[in-house]
Motif scaffolding. Structure first.
Motif, PDB file in Angstrom:
ATOM      1  N   SER A 166      -7.095  -6.279  -0.206  1.00 34.48           N
ATOM      2  CA  SER A 166      -6.027  -5.064   0.461  1.00 34.48           C
ATOM      3  C   SER A 166      -4.884  -5.542  -0.416  1.00 34.48           C
ATOM      4  CB  SER A 166      -6.714  -4.705   1.575  1.00 34.48           C
ATOM      5  OG  SER A 166      -6.742  -6.138   2.465  1.00 34.48           O
ATOM      6  N   VAL A 176     -13.209  -2.964  -1.991  1.00 33.70           N
ATOM      7  CA  VAL A 176     -12.283  -3.602  -2.213  1.00 33.70           C
ATOM      8  C   VAL A 176     -12.315  -4.706   0.022  1.00 33.70           C
ATOM      9  CG1 VAL A 176     -10.209  -2.667  -0.499  1.00 33.70           C
ATOM     10  CG2 VAL A 176     -11.064  -1.282  -2.776  1.00 33.70           C
ATOM     11  N   VAL A 219      -7.344   2.154   3.748  1.00 31.35           N
ATOM     12  CA  VAL A 219      -7.703   2.512   2.561  1.00 31.35           C
ATOM     13  C   VAL A 219      -8.855   3.222   2.344  1.00 31.35           C
ATOM     14  CG1 VAL A 219      -8.862   1.124   0.677  1.00 31.35           C
ATOM     15  CG2 VAL A 219      -6.879   0.197   2.053  1.00 31.35           C
ATOM     16  N   CYS A 277     -11.000  -6.053   3.084  1.00 30.47           N
ATOM     17  CA  CYS A 277     -10.216  -5.636   4.127  1.00 30.47           C
ATOM     18  C   CYS A 277      -9.904  -6.808   5.080  1.00 30.47           C
ATOM     19  CB  CYS A 277      -9.558  -4.723   4.773  1.00 30.47           C
ATOM     20  SG  CYS A 277      -9.155  -3.396   3.073  1.00 30.47           S
ATOM     21  N   TYR A 317      -4.468  -4.089  -2.860  1.00 33.87           N
ATOM     22  CA  TYR A 317      -5.008  -2.314  -3.192  1.00 33.87           C
ATOM     23  C   TYR A 317      -2.960  -1.401  -3.262  1.00 33.87           C
ATOM     24  CZ  TYR A 317      -5.786   2.176  -1.800  1.00 33.87           C
ATOM     25  OH  TYR A 317      -6.867   3.825  -1.615  1.00 33.87           O
ATOM     26  N   LYS A 318      -2.445  -0.554  -3.755  1.00 36.71           N
ATOM     27  CA  LYS A 318      -2.231   0.481  -3.593  1.00 36.71           C
ATOM     28  C   LYS A 318      -2.265   1.728  -3.463  1.00 36.71           C
ATOM     29  CE  LYS A 318       1.028  -2.937  -5.648  1.00 36.71           C
ATOM     30  NZ  LYS A 318       1.807  -3.362  -4.773  1.00 36.71           N
ATOM     31  N   ASP A 319      -2.948   2.104  -4.099  1.00 33.20           N
ATOM     32  CA  ASP A 319      -3.283   3.936  -3.915  1.00 33.20           C
ATOM     33  C   ASP A 319      -4.624   4.083  -4.597  1.00 33.20           C
ATOM     34  OD1 ASP A 319      -2.983   5.233  -5.528  1.00 33.20           O
ATOM     35  OD2 ASP A 319      -0.445   4.947  -4.799  1.00 33.20           O
ATOM     36  N   MET A 376       0.749  -0.861  -0.053  1.00 34.36           N
ATOM     37  CA  MET A 376       0.021  -0.093  -0.330  1.00 34.36           C
ATOM     38  C   MET A 376       0.881   1.442  -0.327  1.00 34.36           C
ATOM     39  SD  MET A 376      -3.226   0.672   2.646  1.00 34.36           S
ATOM     40  CE  MET A 376      -3.499  -0.856   3.030  1.00 34.36           C
ATOM     41  N   ASN A 425      -5.205   2.218  -8.739  1.00 33.13           N
ATOM     42  CA  ASN A 425      -6.576   1.131  -8.350  1.00 33.13           C
ATOM     43  C   ASN A 425      -8.120   2.069  -8.862  1.00 33.13           C
ATOM     44  OD1 ASN A 425      -5.024   0.463  -5.418  1.00 33.13           O
ATOM     45  ND2 ASN A 425      -5.723  -1.378  -6.687  1.00 33.13           N
TER      46      ASN A 425
END
Length: 465
Positions: A119, A270, A147, A272, A122-124, A1, A128
C-alpha cells in the motif's frame, strides 16, 4: 494515498499551540494536513532550520556526543555530493515506525499472473490501474479499509475482497454526531479496563451491530487493538460491494486461494500489511540496544530513550496511538527531550529506567493483542499525561477549576498540555474550552453522580435510622 482523510479529529491531531483553522472539517484531508504542517513551519520559522534533500548515512557515538554523516541527494535518492560530517551533543531520530514496508510472501506467488504490491505504492484506483479489476486487499487496518473502499467507489470489479487473519472491530468516525476520539477522556481511562472495554464495544455495536454479523470476526476485544475507523466499510459490506475473506493460503495462476478453501480470480493483490521499524544509519551495537528486529519491539524507556545511552539520543514518534493522533504525542516527547537538553529535568538512573520499561512492557502485553502491529501501542491521553508530568506540563485539575470538568470528561485536544509548564500558552484554556464534550460523557457522568448521591443518602438513612 490520494483519497486520504485523517481518521483522527483535528482537535486531537494538531500541535498544542497551533490549532487548525476554524473552517477545517473535523477530519482534515491530506491536502489540508499538508497546508497545516506548512503553515506551522512558516509561523514558527522552522523551515530555515531544515536541510532538504539531505540523507543521513550514519550516526555514530563519539566521546563528545554524536557524529552525523550526510549526503545531498536528488528526488530519486541519487547522491549529489560527497559525505559531510557534523557533530552534535544531542540527536533526535524522528523517522517514525512506518519505515520499511512489511511485504508478505504467499505460497505460489511466482505463478500469479496479476500484480502484487504494498500500500505504500498505492495512490488511487485510477492511478494504479485497478478500474475494472478484481482486487484482493490484504489486511484490515485503516489503510486496508481506505484502499478497499477507494477501489470499490472508483470502479473496481465488485465485490472487492478484504483478506484478514485477525478480523477487526470497525469503529464509526462519528458517534451521536461527535468525532469518535472525543469519547477518549480521563474518566474513561480511570475505569477498570474490562468495564471500559465493555462500554466501548456496546457503543460500537449500537451503531454498526455485531462485527460477527458482518463476517469481521475479530479475535481480540475492541480496546486491545488500534481501532479501524471507517464510515463506509459496513455500508459496502451490506451492499455486497466488499466481502471479508480469511487469510490467503496460496496464489495459483489467476486464483487467490483462502484458508477456508474458497478461491477467487483476481487481477491484483494490495498488501496493507504494515511496516517494520528501520534504523539503517545506526551501528549494530547501538541498534541492538534500541530494537529487536525479529519482533519489531523497541527497548526504550517511555518509547523515547535507551537506558544504556541516556538523554543524548531520543526517538520521537516511535509509538502507535490507540486513539487520537501521533502529532500531539510526538510533540510531548519532543518537549520532554528539549527540557533534558537544557538540563531543567533529568532522566532516572539506568536501573530505574530498565525497571519501568519492564513494567510498562508487561502492562502493554496484558492489554493489547499480541502482534507486531501492537508492540508500541499506547493510549495518547494516558501516555501524554505520564510524559508531560516529567517536565511539569501535565494539566492539574486544582490549578484549572474553570475547566476541570472538561479535563475529566472531555478529550480537550492537544492544547491542554500548554495550560502549564514550560512554554505555556495564554490561549490554551480558551482552546480547551472550545473542544466539545460529548453529551454521553457529560450527562452520563452527571447521572451516575446523582445516582451515587441518592444511594449514599439512603444508605446513610438506613444506618442511622
Amino acid at each position: 494515498m490520494h483519497p486520504f482523510h485523517s481518521n483522527v479529529s483535528k482537535q486531537n491531531y494538531c500541535f498544542s499551540d497551533f490549532p487548525f483553522p476554524d473552517n477545517t472539517p473535523d477530519y482534515p484531508s491530506h491536502v489540508q494536513m499538508a497546508e497545516y504542517i506548512k503553515s506551522y513551519a512558516e509561523h514558527f520559522d522552522v523551515i530555515k532550520h531544515i536541510k532538504f534533500n539531505t540523507k543521513v548515512e550514519k550516526i555514530e557515538k563519539v566521546p563528545s556526543g554524536w557524529k552525523i554523516s550526510t549526503v545531498k541527494v536528488d528526488k530519486k535518492g541519487n547522491h549529489l555530493s560527497g559525505c559531510k560530517k557534523s557533530f552534535a551533543k544531542f540527536v533526535a531520530i524522528a523517522t517514525g515506525h512506518h519505515a520499511l514496508p512489511n511485504m508478505p510472501h504467499f505460497d505460489g506467488q511466482e505463478t500469479f499472473h496479476g500484480k502484487i504490491f504494498h500500500s505504500v505504492d498505492y495512490k488511487d484506483a485510477i492511478t494504479n490501474g485497478l478500474v475494472g479489476k478484481k482486487v484482493v486487499v490484504v489486511g484490515i487496518g485503516n489503510s486496508a479499509v481506505d484502499v478497499a473502499v477507494n477501489v470499490t467507489e472508483l470502479g473496481g470489479e465488485k465485490p472487492i475482497s478484504i483478506s484478514t487473519r485477525s478480523g477487526a472491530w470497525i469503529v464509526p468516525n462519528y458517534i451521536q454526531g461527535y468525532p469518535t476520539d472525543h469519547y477518549a477522556c480521563r474518566l474513561f481511562f480511570w475505569l477498570p479496563w474490562s468495564v471500559a472495554n465493555y462500554i466501548f464495544e456496546l457503543i460500537v455495536q449500537s451503531v454498526y451491530g455485531s462485527p460477527w454479523h458482518w463476517n469481521l470476526n475479530p479475535k481480540m476485544r475492541a480496546l486491545q487493538t488500534q481501532p479501524t475507523v471507517s464510515p463506509t466499510l459496513i455500508h459496502h459490506i451490506q451492499r455486497r460491494n466488499i466481502e471479508i475473506k480469511p487469510n490467503i493460503s496460496a496464489l495459483q495462476g489467476n486464483n487467490v486461494i483462502f484458508t477456508d478453501g474458497s478461491e477467487i480470480v483476481a487481477d491484483a493483490v494490495v498488501c496493507c500489511t504494515g511496516y517494520h521499524i528501520d534504523l539503517p544509519f545506526l551501528d549494530t551495537n547501538i541498534k541492538d540496544l534500541i530494537l529487536d528486529e525479529s519482533s519489531n519491539k523497541i527497548k526504550l524507556f517511555k518509547n523515547v530513550f535507551s537506558p544504556e545511552i541516556g538523554a543524548s539520543l531520543a526517538f520521537i514518534g516511535f509509538i502507535q496511538p490507540a486513539s487520537g493522533g501521533l502529532l500531539s504525542v510526538s510533540e510531548t516527547q519532543a518537549r520532554w527531550f528539549s527540557e533534558l537538553c537544557k538540563g531543567t529535568v533529568k532522566l532516572p538512573t539506568a536501573e530505574r529506567m530498565q525497571q519501568e520499561f519492564r513494567q510498562d512492557q508487561q502492562r502493554s502485553e496484558g492489554i493489547f493483542y499480541a502482534s507486531a502491529r501492537h508492540t508500541i501501542q499506547q493510549d495518547p491521553i494516558v501516555y501524554n499525561d505520564e510524559i508531560a508530568a516529567l517536565f511539569g506540563a501535565k494539566p492539574q485539575l486544582w490549578k484549572h477549576p474553570s475547566i476541570a470538568w472538561n479535563l475529566i470528561v472531555g478529550t480537550c485536544g492537544a492544547a491542554q498540555y500548554r495550560l502549564q509548564g514550560p512554554h505555556k500558552w495564554d490561549k490554551a484554556k480558551e482552546i480547551v474550552h472550545s473542544v466539545p464534550i460529548t453529551p454521553l460523557m457529560h450527562y452520563g457522568t452527571m447521572l451516575i453522580i446523582v445516582l451515587l448521591v441518592i444511594f449514599t443518602f439512603f444508605l446513610f438513612l438506613k444506618i442511622w435510622f
